[in-house]
Design an enzyme around this catalytic site. Structure first.
Site, short mmCIF file in Angstrom:
data_model
loop_
_atom_site.label_atom_id
_atom_site.label_comp_id
_atom_site.label_asym_id
_atom_site.label_seq_id
_atom_site.Cartn_x
_atom_site.Cartn_y
_atom_site.Cartn_z
N LYS A 185 -19.03 40.24 -16.70
CA LYS A 185 -17.91 40.50 -17.62
C LYS A 185 -17.90 41.94 -18.08
CE LYS A 185 -16.27 36.04 -18.97
NZ LYS A 185 -15.92 35.06 -19.96
N LYS A 197 -10.45 31.11 -15.04
CA LYS A 197 -9.08 31.09 -15.57
C LYS A 197 -8.54 32.48 -15.87
CE LYS A 197 -10.59 28.45 -19.55
NZ LYS A 197 -11.82 29.18 -19.92
N LYS A 247 -16.55 32.69 -8.27
CA LYS A 247 -16.17 31.41 -8.89
C LYS A 247 -14.69 31.40 -9.32
CE LYS A 247 -16.82 31.45 -13.84
NZ LYS A 247 -16.89 30.60 -14.99
N1 AQP Z 1 -15.35 27.50 -11.12
C1 AQP Z 1 -15.93 26.57 -11.87
N2 AQP Z 1 -16.48 25.47 -11.29
C2 AQP Z 1 -17.07 24.51 -12.05
N3 AQP Z 1 -17.15 24.57 -13.41
C3 AQP Z 1 -16.62 25.64 -14.02
N4 AQP Z 1 -16.53 26.01 -15.31
C4 AQP Z 1 -15.88 27.19 -15.42
N5 AQP Z 1 -15.53 27.63 -14.19
C5 AQP Z 1 -15.99 26.69 -13.31
C6 AQP Z 1 -17.04 25.21 -16.44
O1 AQP Z 1 -15.98 25.04 -17.37
C7 AQP Z 1 -16.54 24.95 -18.68
C8 AQP Z 1 -15.76 25.78 -19.65
O2 AQP Z 1 -15.86 27.14 -19.30
P1 AQP Z 1 -15.42 28.25 -20.32
O3 AQP Z 1 -13.96 28.29 -20.46
O4 AQP Z 1 -16.13 28.09 -21.60
O5 AQP Z 1 -15.96 29.58 -19.74
P2 AQP Z 1 -16.16 30.09 -18.30
O6 AQP Z 1 -17.33 29.42 -17.66
O7 AQP Z 1 -16.27 31.59 -18.40
O8 AQP Z 1 -14.83 29.64 -17.54
P3 AQP Z 1 -13.75 30.53 -16.90
O9 AQP Z 1 -12.70 29.63 -16.36
O10 AQP Z 1 -14.38 31.47 -15.91
O11 AQP Z 1 -13.17 31.31 -18.14
P4 AQP Z 1 -12.97 32.87 -18.36
O12 AQP Z 1 -12.17 33.32 -17.16
O13 AQP Z 1 -12.23 32.99 -19.63
O14 AQP Z 1 -14.32 33.49 -18.41
C9 AQP Z 1 -18.00 25.37 -18.58
O15 AQP Z 1 -18.83 24.22 -18.64
C10 AQP Z 1 -18.10 25.99 -17.22
O16 AQP Z 1 -19.38 25.82 -16.64
#
Ligand code: AQP
Length: 337
Positions: free
Chosen positions: A119, A204, A201
């Site tokens: 990040k 969002k 990965k």
């Molecule tokens: N690609 C993924 N595959 C499986 N699980 C995933 N998670 C996120 N991406 C994947 C799981 O979703 C939960 C919530 O995640 P979060 O929103 O708290 O943060 P994150 O992991 O940083 O998810 P994003 O989508 O990548 O958000 P941004 O883009 O805002 O950083 C967690 O349990 C995570 O493991």
């Protein structure tokens, strides 16, 4: 003879950031498990808005996204009558405990977190201290409830390991205080990958909207995104090293249909990638349709959402107040009157 009393249920805690519409990765990797587990455990789920501001957010947009994320969480099957559902900033104990725990967390440990490295590379103009201490807040989220189990995607494994280390260190230093939590990962889809770069990965906040399927995407969009998904020059649908794109699509298809990799290979034998991609799109769209219908119903009822949020925050607060009191005594603070 008196009836044997049932053992108390173990406790689950998990959270998701309101940084946009949830992706299929968030849903399959985490929220679907929250739903499955909510009857067997004492379940607490939250929308992590404190975490969201580690990346710059437009305030009005964050407020809207938090409401939408809360509605989406309920639309995914999390029932406020069976689980405690709330918004993180509405329970001040998360931030309070985070400070105490940061004094039991080493700079070196935080420096090793891969999410911080990723990040900070993506947001080079805003490498703030919150981005660095994010895992301490996540530890506070979990430990404040003495959660036994944390259902998360594989990308959060390193943070959970740190939360365990912090709990153990605190317990050693001050006496038994926190439950040391375990992770709970889905059998299929613990790490869904980007449709445009399957070595990365699915996220969002990806700038390329074609890289992820959002759970509110309409059917045409879903079909188009899968049609354009990056694969390889081979034609055989089989799970093999080096076929990252196909492996990811097979994982998604397996996760929404319950089919094994062998069954999927047999189903598409000799057909090439075109029909397979179309089938994945169809299966995902069918799987998400009920969630989308429920979301449309819930987001129109702001009063209900606000009521659930407020009640949930009150329930959460009552649990963490006791935990905080214990922590404050342990570290030597004078009781709050
Ligand atoms: N690609 C993924 N595959 C499986 N699980 C995933 N998670 C996120 N991406 C994947 C799981 O979703 C939960 C919530 O995640 P979060 O929103 O708290 O943060 P994150 O992991 O940083 O998810 P994003 O989508 O990548 O958000 P941004 O883009 O805002 O950083 C967690 O349990 C995570 O493991």
């Amino acid at each position: 003879m008196s009836e044997p009393t049932a053992a108390p249920k173990k406790r689950i805690f998990s959270a998701i950031q309101p940084t946009g519409v949830f992706t299929l990765g968030n849903y399959i990797g985490a929220i679907r498990n929250w739903h499955k587990l909510q009857d067997d455990f004492d379940s607490i789920y939250c929308i992590a808005d404190l975490h969201a501001i580690t990346v710059l957010q437009e305030p009005a947009e964050l407020r809207k996204n938090t409401m939408r994320a809360f509605a989406l969480m309920l639309a995914c099957g999390i029932d406020p009558k069976r689980s405690i559902t709330f918004v993180q900033s509405q329970n001040p104990h998360h931030a309070e405990l985070s400070w105490v725990l940061s004094c039991s967390t080493m700079f070196g440990e935080l420096s090793r977190m891969t999410q911080f490295k990723d990040k900070s590379a993506r947001h080079a103009d805003n490498i703030n201290a919150g981005l660095f201490t994010y895992p301490v807040l996540m530890a506070a989220d979990i430990l404040a409830y003495n959660a036994d189990l944390v259902p998360i995607g594989a990308d959060q494994k390193q943070h959970l390991e740190l939360a365990r280390n912090i709990a153990q260190r605190f317990n050693q230093r001050y006496g038994e205080t926190f439950t040391v939590p375990d992770g709970y990962f889905p059998e299929q889809g613990a790490r869904l990958m980007s449709l445009q770069d399957p070595t990365k990965k699915m996220s969002k906040s990806d700038e390329n909207a074609n890289a992820c399927v959002y759970i509110l995407d309409d059917k045409d969009t879903i079909l188009r995104k899968f049609k354009r998904a990056v694969t390889d020059s081979d034609t055989e649908v089989c799970y093999k090293e080096g076929k990252d794109g196909i492996n990811n699509l097979m994982t998604i298809y397996g996760a929404v249909t319950g089919k094994t990799m062998d069954e999927i290979t047999a189903e598409f034998a000799g057909q090439g990638y075109g029909p397979f991609k179309e089938a994945v799109g169809e299966a995902v769209a069918d799987h998400l349709a009920p969630v989308q219908a429920e979301y449309a119903r819930l987001i129109a009822d702001k009063a209900y959402l606000t009521q659930c949020m407020t009640e949930g925050a009150g329930q959460a607060f009552r649990i963490t107040r006791k935990a905080l009191q214990k922590v404050y005594r342990r570290v030597g603070f004078i009781d709050r009157l």
